[in-house]
Scaffold this active site. Structure first.
Site, mmCIF file in Angstrom:
data_model
loop_
_atom_site.group_PDB
_atom_site.id
_atom_site.type_symbol
_atom_site.label_atom_id
_atom_site.label_comp_id
_atom_site.label_asym_id
_atom_site.label_seq_id
_atom_site.Cartn_x
_atom_site.Cartn_y
_atom_site.Cartn_z
ATOM 1 N N CYS A 20 -0.110 -6.582 5.614
ATOM 2 C CA CYS A 20 1.356 -6.527 5.707
ATOM 3 C C CYS A 20 1.899 -5.775 4.478
ATOM 4 O O CYS A 20 1.628 -6.146 3.354
ATOM 5 C CB CYS A 20 1.849 -7.965 5.757
ATOM 6 S SG CYS A 20 3.551 -8.259 5.360
ATOM 7 N N GLU A 32 -2.538 -8.871 14.686
ATOM 8 C CA GLU A 32 -2.465 -10.165 14.000
ATOM 9 C C GLU A 32 -1.964 -9.944 12.592
ATOM 10 O O GLU A 32 -2.244 -8.917 11.976
ATOM 11 C CB GLU A 32 -3.872 -10.773 13.988
ATOM 12 C CG GLU A 32 -3.988 -12.116 13.311
ATOM 13 C CD GLU A 32 -4.559 -12.052 11.905
ATOM 14 O OE1 GLU A 32 -4.710 -13.122 11.299
ATOM 15 O OE2 GLU A 32 -4.839 -10.932 11.391
ATOM 16 N N ARG A 34 -3.950 -22.804 9.737
ATOM 17 C CA ARG A 34 -3.844 -21.365 9.461
ATOM 18 C C ARG A 34 -2.806 -20.793 10.420
ATOM 19 O O ARG A 34 -3.043 -20.724 11.628
ATOM 20 C CB ARG A 34 -5.207 -20.707 9.694
ATOM 21 C CG ARG A 34 -5.279 -19.248 9.272
ATOM 22 C CD ARG A 34 -6.678 -18.698 9.500
ATOM 23 N NE ARG A 34 -6.849 -17.378 8.938
ATOM 24 C CZ ARG A 34 -7.208 -17.127 7.692
ATOM 25 N NH1 ARG A 34 -7.456 -18.111 6.864
ATOM 26 N NH2 ARG A 34 -7.345 -15.884 7.262
#
Ligand SMILES: C[S@@+](CC[C@H](N)C(=O)[O-])C[C@H]1O[C@@H](n2cnc3c(N)ncnc32)[C@H](O)[C@@H]1O
Length: 376
Positions: free
Chosen positions: A148, A187, A232
């Protein structure tokens, strides 16, 4: 079926604001958002315009169709790490009864490449930013858990090339643009949603929907809800050229416990010193056995019958099994759903990093299994 509420929230617009912009009552908008009212074409256009999103991405016409899968279904594994997506997708393909074929994989990290090659017999290509997208073989679906990064907001930004250049999402977008796969599954960390006040995720969704023309949905999921004893939380973004409606509820039958994960016999090198164990046990008593003890930045200890999220960097020292020892690489891989025939070929240190970077296989495979029949 419509995505009004989801897109409105992504764009940080209140119901009042949208109702005003679309010139409808807030009450009617609320009915539309709850799928309780189907607006006329002119109202649908006004709502989509007010959201600045193409109407077919907001109001989705989902037709009942039987999926037609290519044989085999070709996929690429970007930012592949040690192959979490490969395991997850192959498991999903098997459950659906189709055959998959990985035609390209990429990861910049030498040790991840070593592990991938040892387990799948193919060495991933390195830095994706150096790969010419026209040279990638044709494929049907793209998988990728990408790092990211913030997007630059300087200057006049036109298309995705302007907005995302210099980020790894740019590489995903340029590959999708060139290769036109039927679908993708991406993801990312939970923080993607709050990164740069939500602008990063918003830019990603806009590019996938408006510039690349895909139907897109996303959701925050937790591995704990998918039968893995690890908290998670990850954002999963799915997209297809075909309109689809994803119901993000999953029926998870088999739940693994820490007993299933922990090795019975563990080398003494994983045990903390007597001094550390004594100090920890003086500070904390667990309600659970077995348990994983987690020490936060301020030194507070909590323990649960599951692990906190493994991290690529620091999880080794801040997580202790029963307050006594570190997790072994095999246990970390099991916490991510990797099978025991996964061959660990790198040092403990690299294996820990790789496990911390990976995806929860059980979670992602269930998403892929549910999504694929709608996407093809
Ligand atoms: C979050 S991890 C993904 C792990 C993978 N999904 C798995 O299950 O193992 C991100 C990966 O992106 C890789 N990466 C970072 N920059 C890259 C680049 N420029 N080209 C290719 N891979 C890159 C990292 O080495 C890392 O393995």
């Amino acid at each position: 079926m419509n995505r009004v509420q989801e897109i409105r929230k992504e764009k940080d617009i209140t119901q009042e604001q949208l109702a005003k912009l679309a010139n409808i009552s807030r009450k009617y908008l609320s009915l539309v958002e709850r799928q309780r009212a189907t607006p006329s074409v002119s109202v649908a256009i006004r709502i989509s315009d007010a959201l600045s999103v193409n109407i077919d991405k907001v109001f989705v016409n989902v037709e009942e169709q039987t999926a037609v899968f290519p044989k085999p279904l070709k996929y690429i594994d970007l930012f592949c790490g040690i192959g979490g997506f490969r395991y997850a997708s192959e498991k999903a393909f098997k459950n659906i009864g189709i055959k998959g074929e990985c035609v390209f994989s990429s990861d910049i990290d030498k040790y991840a490449q070593d592990a991938y090659e040892a387990n799948f017999g193919e060495r991933p290509v390195g830095d994706i930013t150096k790969v010419d997208e026209t040279q990638i073989p044709d494929f049907d679906i793209l998988f990728g858990g990408f790092p990211c990064q913030a997007f630059s907001i300087c200057g006049l930004q036109k298309g995705f090339e302007d907005k995302t250049r210099g980020t790894l999402f740019f590489d995903i977008a340029r590959i999708i643009k060139q290769k036109q796969p039927q679908a993708f599954v991406l993801e990312n960390v939970k923080n993607l949603a709050s990164h740069d006040n939500g602008k990063t995720l918003q830019t990603i969704l806009e590019i996938l929907r408006d510039e690349l023309g895909y139907h897109v949905d996303y959701h925050l999921l937790n591995a704990l809800d998918f039968g893995l004893p690890q908290k998670r939380e990850r954002i999963i973004i799915i997209g297809s050229k075909k309109a689809f409606y994803m119901d993000w509820k999953f029926d998870v039958k088999h739940k693994k416990t820490l007993d299933d994960i922990l090795e019975k016999s563990v080398d003494k090198k994983y045990f903390a010193s007597d001094d550390i164990v004594t100090k920890r046990k003086a500070m904390h008593t667990s309600k659970y056995y077995p348990s994983i003890w987690h020490e936060n930045k301020s030194g507070n200890i909590s323990s649960y019958p599951f692990s906190c999220a493994l991290r690529a960097g620091a999880s080794y020292n801040y997580l202790l099994v029963n307050g006594e020892r570190r997790l072994t690489p095999r246990e970390m891989l099991r916490l991510q759903g990797f099978p025991d025939d996964f061959n660990i070929v790198t040092s403990d240190c690299q294996a820990r990093k790789q496990a911390g970077n990976a995806i929860p296989i059980d979670m992602v495979s269930m998403v892929i299994e549910k999504f694929l029949p709608m996407a093809f």
